[in-house]
Design a protein around this motif. Sequence first.
Motif: not given
Length: 343
Positions: A171-183, A238-242, A336-342
């Motif tokens: 049912g739809g695309m949710p909040a997400a994070t796509g971020i770099g990793a070190l390997r 609860v709000l999940y911020v991408s 810079v990129e920031i995510e979190g939860i309310c």
Amino acid sequence: MTATHTGAPARTAALDCFFVRPGEDERDRLAGRRVLGRVTYGHTGRPPVLLGGAPLVRAAMTGAGAERVTEVWTTDRPVRSGRDGDLVYATDGEHLLCSVRVEERGVYREQVREVYERAFALMWRLGHRELLRMWNLVGDITGPNAEGMEVYRDFCVGRAQAFESWSGRIGGMPAATGIGALRPGIDLYFLACRSGRPRHLENPRQTPAHRYPAAYGPRPPSFARATLLEPGSGGRPVLYVSGTASILGDDTVHPGDADRQCALTLANIEALVSPDNLRRHGLAGGWALSDLDCVKVYVRDAGDLQAVRARCAPAFRATADVAYFQVDVCRSDLLVEIEGICR
């Protein structure tokens, strides 16, 4: 690279999380709750495993001299865990946490599509048919794949194909994070629920990511700017911020200036979580920037960490869990990129 908290009291939400660092005792913060899963943002990464009856995700997100951070997801319900091939998961009957790793390869899209579809099939079989939140930790995220395409764009093709093939069931695309990793490779973990009602939100300041023009890749990113969970048990939303960056419309703003990018990123989050934006989506309530918790701040360049910390410090409340990581962001001009939860 470090997490900060001030001994916040135990929380009572059905699904919750906190950060823990080496030398800290998590038992007081668990306060009788069960662990649904752990995600260690550490120096070396490995495929996810089951440890103590819950998934352990191990992602390479901190340099050798930096402090690792473990994100602990907890529940107030009994937990059952298992494996389905290389998928590692746990469920409390209402919530599902699942993780899988895609090992390094020349081109990712086919494997990403296949892994996403298997994850969707697992959540469907287990009855958790509503996606809440997804994380994609991508090695060499802005580097080229074997065909010369940026790795993140390659990844986005596979993810978009999986969502398309499951469009009648997910049912739809949710909040997400796509971020770099070190390997190299991609570590994926996600949350889903059974009876809760996720409401996927966009930001009035930004073009929805799934509508980005072709200039950003052959397939746009598949995520919403935030997901509001209305729990099936009648608890508080609860709000999940991408993962959010210095983007207005679909354009990067303030290239080369991490401090100004951070300020605009915070303004974007403030607009996203505001009562005005919730009303725009037909929802009541809302939050302020100071309500953000379990905050992860991703900074591309080590030289910008001090300025970003100084900009973020007054924005978040003193008791919030905050972690900083020096990793690449999904565009080469984003710092810079920031995510979190309310809650």
